[in-house]
Design an enzyme around this catalytic site. Sequence first.
Site, PDB file in Angstrom:
ATOM      1  N   HIS A 155       0.829  -1.219   0.000  1.00  0.00           N
ATOM      2  CA  HIS A 155       0.000   0.000   0.000  1.00  0.00           C
ATOM      3  C   HIS A 155       0.858   1.262   0.000  1.00  0.00           C
ATOM      4  O   HIS A 155       0.435   2.298   0.499  1.00  0.00           O
ATOM      5  CB  HIS A 155      -0.959   0.045   1.193  1.00  0.00           C
ATOM      6  CG  HIS A 155      -1.699  -1.234   1.446  1.00  0.00           C
ATOM      7  ND1 HIS A 155      -2.921  -1.531   0.889  1.00  0.00           N
ATOM      8  CD2 HIS A 155      -1.348  -2.339   2.161  1.00  0.00           C
ATOM      9  CE1 HIS A 155      -3.312  -2.744   1.274  1.00  0.00           C
ATOM     10  NE2 HIS A 155      -2.370  -3.269   2.038  1.00  0.00           N
ATOM     11  N   SER A 276      14.635  21.382 -16.333  1.00  0.00           N
ATOM     12  CA  SER A 276      13.423  22.159 -16.588  1.00  0.00           C
ATOM     13  C   SER A 276      13.812  23.452 -17.288  1.00  0.00           C
ATOM     14  O   SER A 276      14.903  23.984 -17.064  1.00  0.00           O
ATOM     15  CB  SER A 276      12.739  22.472 -15.261  1.00  0.00           C
ATOM     16  OG  SER A 276      11.950  23.641 -15.376  1.00  0.00           O
ATOM     17  N   LYS A 282      15.781  21.659 -11.081  1.00  0.00           N
ATOM     18  CA  LYS A 282      15.132  20.390 -11.423  1.00  0.00           C
ATOM     19  C   LYS A 282      16.040  19.387 -12.127  1.00  0.00           C
ATOM     20  O   LYS A 282      16.873  19.738 -12.939  1.00  0.00           O
ATOM     21  CB  LYS A 282      13.909  20.652 -12.331  1.00  0.00           C
ATOM     22  CG  LYS A 282      12.742  21.267 -11.636  1.00  0.00           C
ATOM     23  CD  LYS A 282      12.123  20.414 -10.542  1.00  0.00           C
ATOM     24  CE  LYS A 282      11.267  19.293 -11.075  1.00  0.00           C
ATOM     25  NZ  LYS A 282      10.021  19.717 -11.680  1.00  0.00           N
ATOM     26  N   GLU A 289       9.460   8.281 -17.090  1.00  0.00           N
ATOM     27  CA  GLU A 289       8.085   8.742 -17.316  1.00  0.00           C
ATOM     28  C   GLU A 289       7.625   8.378 -18.732  1.00  0.00           C
ATOM     29  O   GLU A 289       6.472   7.991 -18.948  1.00  0.00           O
ATOM     30  CB  GLU A 289       7.989  10.249 -17.094  1.00  0.00           C
ATOM     31  CG  GLU A 289       8.127  10.627 -15.626  1.00  0.00           C
ATOM     32  CD  GLU A 289       8.280  12.131 -15.424  1.00  0.00           C
ATOM     33  OE1 GLU A 289       7.564  12.900 -16.076  1.00  0.00           O
ATOM     34  OE2 GLU A 289       9.142  12.534 -14.625  1.00  0.00           O
ATOM     35  N   TYR A 316      -9.559 -14.129 -45.628  1.00  0.00           N
ATOM     36  CA  TYR A 316      -8.901 -12.829 -45.609  1.00  0.00           C
ATOM     37  C   TYR A 316      -9.893 -11.684 -45.774  1.00  0.00           C
ATOM     38  O   TYR A 316     -10.840 -11.782 -46.545  1.00  0.00           O
ATOM     39  CB  TYR A 316      -7.849 -12.745 -46.725  1.00  0.00           C
ATOM     40  CG  TYR A 316      -7.166 -11.386 -46.795  1.00  0.00           C
ATOM     41  CD1 TYR A 316      -6.062 -11.104 -45.998  1.00  0.00           C
ATOM     42  CD2 TYR A 316      -7.656 -10.375 -47.631  1.00  0.00           C
ATOM     43  CE1 TYR A 316      -5.451  -9.859 -46.038  1.00  0.00           C
ATOM     44  CE2 TYR A 316      -7.047  -9.123 -47.674  1.00  0.00           C
ATOM     45  CZ  TYR A 316      -5.947  -8.870 -46.884  1.00  0.00           C
ATOM     46  OH  TYR A 316      -5.346  -7.646 -46.912  1.00  0.00           O
TER      47      TYR A 316
HETATM   48  N1  ARG Z   1      -1.258  -5.413 -48.282  1.00  0.00           N
HETATM   49  C1  ARG Z   1      -2.138  -6.490 -48.013  1.00  0.00           C
HETATM   50  C2  ARG Z   1      -2.171  -6.775 -46.500  1.00  0.00           C
HETATM   51  O1  ARG Z   1      -1.285  -6.355 -45.844  1.00  0.00           O
HETATM   52  C3  ARG Z   1      -1.680  -7.731 -48.699  1.00  0.00           C
HETATM   53  C4  ARG Z   1      -2.752  -8.708 -48.958  1.00  0.00           C
HETATM   54  C5  ARG Z   1      -3.686  -8.175 -49.988  1.00  0.00           C
HETATM   55  N2  ARG Z   1      -4.698  -9.122 -50.325  1.00  0.00           N
HETATM   56  C6  ARG Z   1      -5.834  -8.789 -50.914  1.00  0.00           C
HETATM   57  N3  ARG Z   1      -6.660  -9.739 -51.161  1.00  0.00           N
HETATM   58  N4  ARG Z   1      -6.126  -7.544 -51.202  1.00  0.00           N
HETATM   59  O2  ARG Z   1      -3.067  -7.361 -45.977  1.00  0.00           O
END
Ligand code: ARG
Length: 458
Positions: A155, A276, A282, A289, A316
């Site tokens: 504490h 400072s 200072k 920090e 993706y």
């Molecule tokens: N620059 C893109 C990324 O970093 C690469 C992959 C792109 N793929 C796509 N289907 N557009 O994700």
Amino acid sequence: MKLWAGRFQKALDDKTNDFNSSISFDSRMAEEDILGSMAHAAMLEAQGIIRHEDGAAIQEGLAAIAADLKSGALAIDMTAEDIHTFVEGELTARIGDAGKRLHTGRSRNDQVALDIRLYLLRQLPALQQQLSDLIEVLANKAEEYADTIMPGYTHLQRAQPITFGHHLLAYAEMLLRDKARLSDAAKRMNVSPLGSGALASTTYPLDREAVTKQLGMSGVTRNSLDGVSDRDFAVELAAALSLIMVHLSRFSEEIILWCSWEFKFIELDDAFATGSSIMPQKKNPDIAELVRGKSGRVFGDLMTLLTMLKGLPLAYNKDMQEDKKAIFDALDTVTMCLMAFIPMIDTMTVLPDNMRKAAAGGFINATDCADYLVGKGLPFRDAYKATGELVALCIQKGVTLETLPIAEYQAVCDLFQDDVYDAIALERCAAMRRVYGGPAPENVRAQAAAVRKILKGE
Ligand code: ARG
């Protein structure tokens, strides 16, 4: 020219191109992109998917691009869509049709998933080394100050006597775990997604193991959708980096406190402190920090990655391009923080007399006083109460347990004798705490040696 120009009638709007492009932050993966392409092309050739002449031209062309990038003879085109587009475009400009065969059986989706893994894996040893350096500094300092008495706190109230070496080694333990976490993250990162294609692998007879072997990775991803669409390896790393920052930030907080006139347990070297603009007296612990301040930035990167992933359908999605900015920033920030932090700790001046003075106030030997009575046969709860009365008496008289006359002790409990003063001497209180894991000077020396052994991998 865009890789996907065939379907489109117009070029992408200029400002939108900037928005869409990742080249400003993924160009740092150029080397990994080229290595991945070399391995892919070598495998395509070995599998009879491309001809030997084309394979050879690709290898030569990629090697030349890598060399030119290194020497500065080739500059990266910052208007390119990403590093993958740039390298493939440059290759085709140099070697013609053979360059156009490189992307057979591959997608930028598995390509980028590979590049990030390779890039991060290459960066990790330097970070591990920085952590080792800091742990080593702490082990050295801990040995130097194994006997230095300081107040331990709970504490932020003075609690029980410890040694400064013990305090420093607490951080060494945290940092050792941080190192181990990085190694764990690296294990799961070290698999190749190449062969996953855009999402559904490919109809070409790719030899994924051969690519993996050439890249020195430990295995392949088992599912093409997973291979291109998860970034949990980056999240894991960001979490490990966040914990490093938590530890550095707590340590920084203590450094800042210890530098204050209220504590004055240490003084930072002039090279790692600032002044400072208005107050001539200072000397500010800006480095500590800043490290404390930058921790939020790394936690933010972790949050960015988690948020980026949580709503994405397989596989993706372009959202995933944001992964690199976040994980690179986290990595850069931790690296920079350690770069400043390690020499700051290494060069600080420790002020044992001030620690000893602080330890002498605050009744941090009260537990030992109670334990003394337990040694004389009193149950701990009664010993606790008697010592509490003594502390109240000391506060009332403005004295310490060390300076309270024996007669006053005996008025509270007749088990007290002259040997109580030895029992509550701070050096003895620390030395007696030699349970495994405790702050006794002999423990500190043993722990410092153990820490060094772990660092050496023994
Ligand atoms: N620059 C893109 C990324 O970093 C690469 C992959 C792109 N793929 C796509 N289907 N557009 O994700």
